[in-house]
Design a protein around this motif. Structure first.
Motif, PDB file in Angstrom:
ATOM      1  N   ASP A   1      -8.982  -8.638   4.191  1.00 63.07           N
ATOM      2  CA  ASP A   1      -8.571  -7.454   4.944  1.00 63.07           C
ATOM      3  C   ASP A   1      -7.157  -7.683   5.485  1.00 63.07           C
ATOM      4  O   ASP A   1      -6.890  -8.713   6.130  1.00 63.07           O
ATOM      5  CB  ASP A   1      -9.527  -7.194   6.106  1.00 63.07           C
ATOM      6  CG  ASP A   1     -10.927  -6.861   5.616  1.00 63.07           C
ATOM      7  OD1 ASP A   1     -11.044  -5.972   4.755  1.00 63.07           O
ATOM      8  OD2 ASP A   1     -11.892  -7.501   6.093  1.00 63.07           O
ATOM      9  N   ILE A   2      -6.276  -6.730   5.235  1.00 62.48           N
ATOM     10  CA  ILE A   2      -4.876  -6.851   5.637  1.00 62.48           C
ATOM     11  C   ILE A   2      -4.535  -5.729   6.607  1.00 62.48           C
ATOM     12  O   ILE A   2      -4.723  -4.543   6.313  1.00 62.48           O
ATOM     13  CB  ILE A   2      -3.935  -6.772   4.418  1.00 62.48           C
ATOM     14  CG1 ILE A   2      -4.283  -7.871   3.411  1.00 62.48           C
ATOM     15  CG2 ILE A   2      -2.481  -6.894   4.865  1.00 62.48           C
ATOM     16  CD1 ILE A   2      -3.527  -7.753   2.097  1.00 62.48           C
TER      17      ILE A   2
ATOM     18  N   HIS B   1       2.686   0.489  -2.656  1.00 59.86           N
ATOM     19  CA  HIS B   1       2.509   0.552  -1.203  1.00 59.86           C
ATOM     20  C   HIS B   1       2.071   1.928  -0.720  1.00 59.86           C
ATOM     21  O   HIS B   1       1.178   2.055   0.130  1.00 59.86           O
ATOM     22  CB  HIS B   1       3.803   0.148  -0.494  1.00 59.86           C
ATOM     23  CG  HIS B   1       3.747   0.308   0.997  1.00 59.86           C
ATOM     24  ND1 HIS B   1       4.201   1.439   1.650  1.00 59.86           N
ATOM     25  CD2 HIS B   1       3.239  -0.503   1.963  1.00 59.86           C
ATOM     26  CE1 HIS B   1       3.998   1.309   2.945  1.00 59.86           C
ATOM     27  NE2 HIS B   1       3.421   0.154   3.162  1.00 59.86           N
ATOM     28  N   ASP B   2       2.670   2.977  -1.245  1.00 64.71           N
ATOM     29  CA  ASP B   2       2.346   4.327  -0.776  1.00 64.71           C
ATOM     30  C   ASP B   2       0.890   4.699  -1.061  1.00 64.71           C
ATOM     31  O   ASP B   2       0.317   5.545  -0.363  1.00 64.71           O
ATOM     32  CB  ASP B   2       3.276   5.350  -1.426  1.00 64.71           C
ATOM     33  CG  ASP B   2       4.704   5.218  -0.937  1.00 64.71           C
ATOM     34  OD1 ASP B   2       4.902   4.579   0.117  1.00 64.71           O
ATOM     35  OD2 ASP B   2       5.630   5.728  -1.604  1.00 64.71           O
ATOM     36  N   GLU B   3       0.304   4.062  -2.058  1.00 65.00           N
ATOM     37  CA  GLU B   3      -1.080   4.363  -2.403  1.00 65.00           C
ATOM     38  C   GLU B   3      -2.087   3.575  -1.566  1.00 65.00           C
ATOM     39  O   GLU B   3      -3.242   3.992  -1.432  1.00 65.00           O
ATOM     40  CB  GLU B   3      -1.320   4.079  -3.892  1.00 65.00           C
ATOM     41  CG  GLU B   3      -0.542   4.999  -4.837  1.00 65.00           C
ATOM     42  CD  GLU B   3      -0.760   4.645  -6.289  1.00 65.00           C
ATOM     43  OE1 GLU B   3      -1.454   3.627  -6.555  1.00 65.00           O
ATOM     44  OE2 GLU B   3      -0.227   5.357  -7.159  1.00 65.00           O
ATOM     45  N   VAL B   4      -1.666   2.452  -1.006  1.00 62.24           N
ATOM     46  CA  VAL B   4      -2.611   1.600  -0.260  1.00 62.24           C
ATOM     47  C   VAL B   4      -2.397   1.635   1.253  1.00 62.24           C
ATOM     48  O   VAL B   4      -3.224   1.129   2.005  1.00 62.24           O
ATOM     49  CB  VAL B   4      -2.537   0.135  -0.747  1.00 62.24           C
ATOM     50  CG1 VAL B   4      -2.886   0.046  -2.220  1.00 62.24           C
ATOM     51  CG2 VAL B   4      -1.162  -0.478  -0.462  1.00 62.24           C
ATOM     52  N   ALA B   5      -1.297   2.218   1.714  1.00 68.07           N
ATOM     53  CA  ALA B   5      -1.017   2.271   3.149  1.00 68.07           C
ATOM     54  C   ALA B   5      -1.951   3.256   3.843  1.00 68.07           C
ATOM     55  O   ALA B   5      -2.136   4.382   3.378  1.00 68.07           O
ATOM     56  CB  ALA B   5       0.436   2.664   3.387  1.00 68.07           C
ATOM     57  N   VAL B   6      -2.542   2.829   4.956  1.00 64.91           N
ATOM     58  CA  VAL B   6      -3.431   3.676   5.745  1.00 64.91           C
ATOM     59  C   VAL B   6      -2.894   3.721   7.177  1.00 64.91           C
ATOM     60  O   VAL B   6      -2.797   2.700   7.846  1.00 64.91           O
ATOM     61  CB  VAL B   6      -4.881   3.148   5.743  1.00 64.91           C
ATOM     62  CG1 VAL B   6      -5.758   3.990   6.668  1.00 64.91           C
ATOM     63  CG2 VAL B   6      -5.435   3.138   4.326  1.00 64.91           C
ATOM     64  N   TYR B   7      -2.557   4.923   7.652  1.00 66.66           N
ATOM     65  CA  TYR B   7      -1.952   5.090   8.970  1.00 66.66           C
ATOM     66  C   TYR B   7      -2.909   5.684  10.004  1.00 66.66           C
ATOM     67  O   TYR B   7      -2.641   5.635  11.199  1.00 66.66           O
ATOM     68  CB  TYR B   7      -0.719   5.991   8.861  1.00 66.66           C
ATOM     69  CG  TYR B   7       0.292   5.508   7.839  1.00 66.66           C
ATOM     70  CD1 TYR B   7       1.036   4.353   8.057  1.00 66.66           C
ATOM     71  CD2 TYR B   7       0.487   6.204   6.651  1.00 66.66           C
ATOM     72  CE1 TYR B   7       1.953   3.905   7.117  1.00 66.66           C
ATOM     73  CE2 TYR B   7       1.403   5.763   5.705  1.00 66.66           C
ATOM     74  CZ  TYR B   7       2.134   4.611   5.950  1.00 66.66           C
ATOM     75  OH  TYR B   7       3.035   4.168   5.014  1.00 66.66           O
ATOM     76  N   ASP B   8      -4.011   6.267   9.548  1.00 73.31           N
ATOM     77  CA  ASP B   8      -4.930   6.933  10.466  1.00 73.31           C
ATOM     78  C   ASP B   8      -6.354   6.853   9.919  1.00 73.31           C
ATOM     79  O   ASP B   8      -6.617   7.297   8.800  1.00 73.31           O
ATOM     80  CB  ASP B   8      -4.511   8.399  10.629  1.00 73.31           C
ATOM     81  CG  ASP B   8      -5.425   9.163  11.575  1.00 73.31           C
ATOM     82  OD1 ASP B   8      -6.232   8.524  12.288  1.00 73.31           O
ATOM     83  OD2 ASP B   8      -5.328  10.412  11.601  1.00 73.31           O
TER      84      ASP B   8
ATOM     85  N   GLY C   1      -3.668  -1.529   6.475  1.00 71.80           N
ATOM     86  CA  GLY C   1      -3.769  -0.667   7.640  1.00 71.80           C
ATOM     87  C   GLY C   1      -2.646  -0.916   8.632  1.00 71.80           C
ATOM     88  O   GLY C   1      -2.178  -2.049   8.805  1.00 71.80           O
ATOM     89  N   TYR C   2      -2.211   0.142   9.296  1.00 68.12           N
ATOM     90  CA  TYR C   2      -1.138   0.050  10.295  1.00 68.12           C
ATOM     91  C   TYR C   2      -1.637   0.546  11.647  1.00 68.12           C
ATOM     92  O   TYR C   2      -2.367   1.540  11.733  1.00 68.12           O
ATOM     93  CB  TYR C   2       0.045   0.930   9.885  1.00 68.12           C
ATOM     94  CG  TYR C   2       0.847   0.393   8.719  1.00 68.12           C
ATOM     95  CD1 TYR C   2       1.940  -0.442   8.914  1.00 68.12           C
ATOM     96  CD2 TYR C   2       0.512   0.737   7.421  1.00 68.12           C
ATOM     97  CE1 TYR C   2       2.679  -0.917   7.849  1.00 68.12           C
ATOM     98  CE2 TYR C   2       1.249   0.269   6.338  1.00 68.12           C
ATOM     99  CZ  TYR C   2       2.327  -0.570   6.561  1.00 68.12           C
ATOM    100  OH  TYR C   2       3.063  -1.048   5.503  1.00 68.12           O
ATOM    101  N   SER C   3      -1.240  -0.141  12.705  1.00 65.65           N
ATOM    102  CA  SER C   3      -1.499   0.340  14.061  1.00 65.65           C
ATOM    103  C   SER C   3      -0.238   0.137  14.902  1.00 65.65           C
ATOM    104  O   SER C   3       0.548  -0.785  14.658  1.00 65.65           O
ATOM    105  CB  SER C   3      -2.697  -0.381  14.690  1.00 65.65           C
ATOM    106  OG  SER C   3      -2.531  -1.780  14.637  1.00 65.65           O
TER     107      SER C   3
END
Length: 267
Positions: free
Chosen positions: A148-149, A182-189, A203-205
């Motif tokens: 998990d990243i 990256h655009d396909e795997v990035a999760v912002y919400d 995932g980004y927080s």
């Protein structure tokens, strides 16, 4: 020893003031331009009246009066950067750009301008962060796929873009190492997500508050252990000195789009 004459756009901003000081104190550089908007109340005022560490005879001047400089530095907002880029190309001046929140059209402008002048564009000019970009790639390739990243970043309340450009650079470095888009795997919400987390995502927080200069952590979590790679900046001078270092590096470079990894020879 060649002296690099530095001009700074957005010289009255938080980063701009740090850049004025960095260009003053760093060896082989001389602050020769401090540019602000035509509506600024600082026009004509000596820079050391605003930042006493910027011991220079230079006064704040309007952005249209760029002269007597060898390289320009810009950490302004995207709209300002677009105009400043035109000035740099017209005068054939190298440029160091630290503006974040750029869209695809802005990047197209950068790539087009780089056909005519040398440009260093980086989302973060800290030496430590750029070493971190290499470290996260090593971690991403050494762990298995059951991983998990997540990326966490924190900045002061005035920062507009989120996630930060540095957080995105970290995520993009990890995605490159994993062979992901990256655009396909990035999760912002995840507020509307009702499924378990996938191992094929980043995932980004984000935290915004107070006067936090900048903190970034990349988490690599598996069942039984967790690796956290963190960078914390305590002063904007970290970024300002890196940008001035990049400005010196640009001297005599051919036209092209470079980044801080090139400046630090980390590629």
């Amino acid at each position: 020893m060649t002296t690099n004459r530095i001009g700074v756009f957005g010289a009255n901003g938080r980063m701009g003031l740090a850049l004025l000081e960095a260009a003053t104190i760093k060896e082989q550089t001389q602050l020769t331009g401090a540019y602000v908007r035509s509506s600024s109340s600082l026009l004509g005022i000596n820079v050391n009246q605003v930042n006493s560490a910027a011991d220079s005879a230079v006064s704040f001047s309007v952005e249209s009066e760029v002269n007597n400089v060898d390289v320009l530095i810009d950490f302004t907002l995207p709209q300002g950067m677009r105009n400043h880029l035109k000035t740099a190309v017209a005068q054939k001046l190298p440029m160091v750009i630290g503006t974040t929140g750029l869209n695809a059209d802005d990047m197209a402008l950068l790539n087009d301008a780089a056909k005519h002048i040398p440009i260093v564009f980086a989302r973060n000019y800290s030496v430590g962060v750029n070493v971190l970009l290499n470290l996260v790639q090593t971690a991403a390739t050494k762990f298995g796929d059951d991983l998990d990243i997540e990326i966490f970043e924190a900045h002061h309340r005035h920062k507009i873009d989120a996630p930060s450009g540095t957080a995105l650079a970290i995520g993009e470095s990890i995605a490159d190492a994993k062979g992901w888009n990256h655009d396909e795997v990035a999760v912002y919400d995840r507020s509307q997500v009702e499924t378990a987390k996938s191992q094929n995502e980043i995932g980004y927080s984000v935290l915004r508050g107070g006067d936090i200069v900048g903190e970034h952590t990349a988490y690599f979590a598996t069942m039984g252990e967790r690796l956290e790679l963190t960078h914390k900046a305590s002063s904007r001078m970290t970024f300002a000195l890196g940008a001035v270092r990049a400005a010196c590096w640009l001297q005599n470079k051919p036209a092209g789009l470079y980044d801080m990894q090139d400046v630090l020879d980390l590629k």
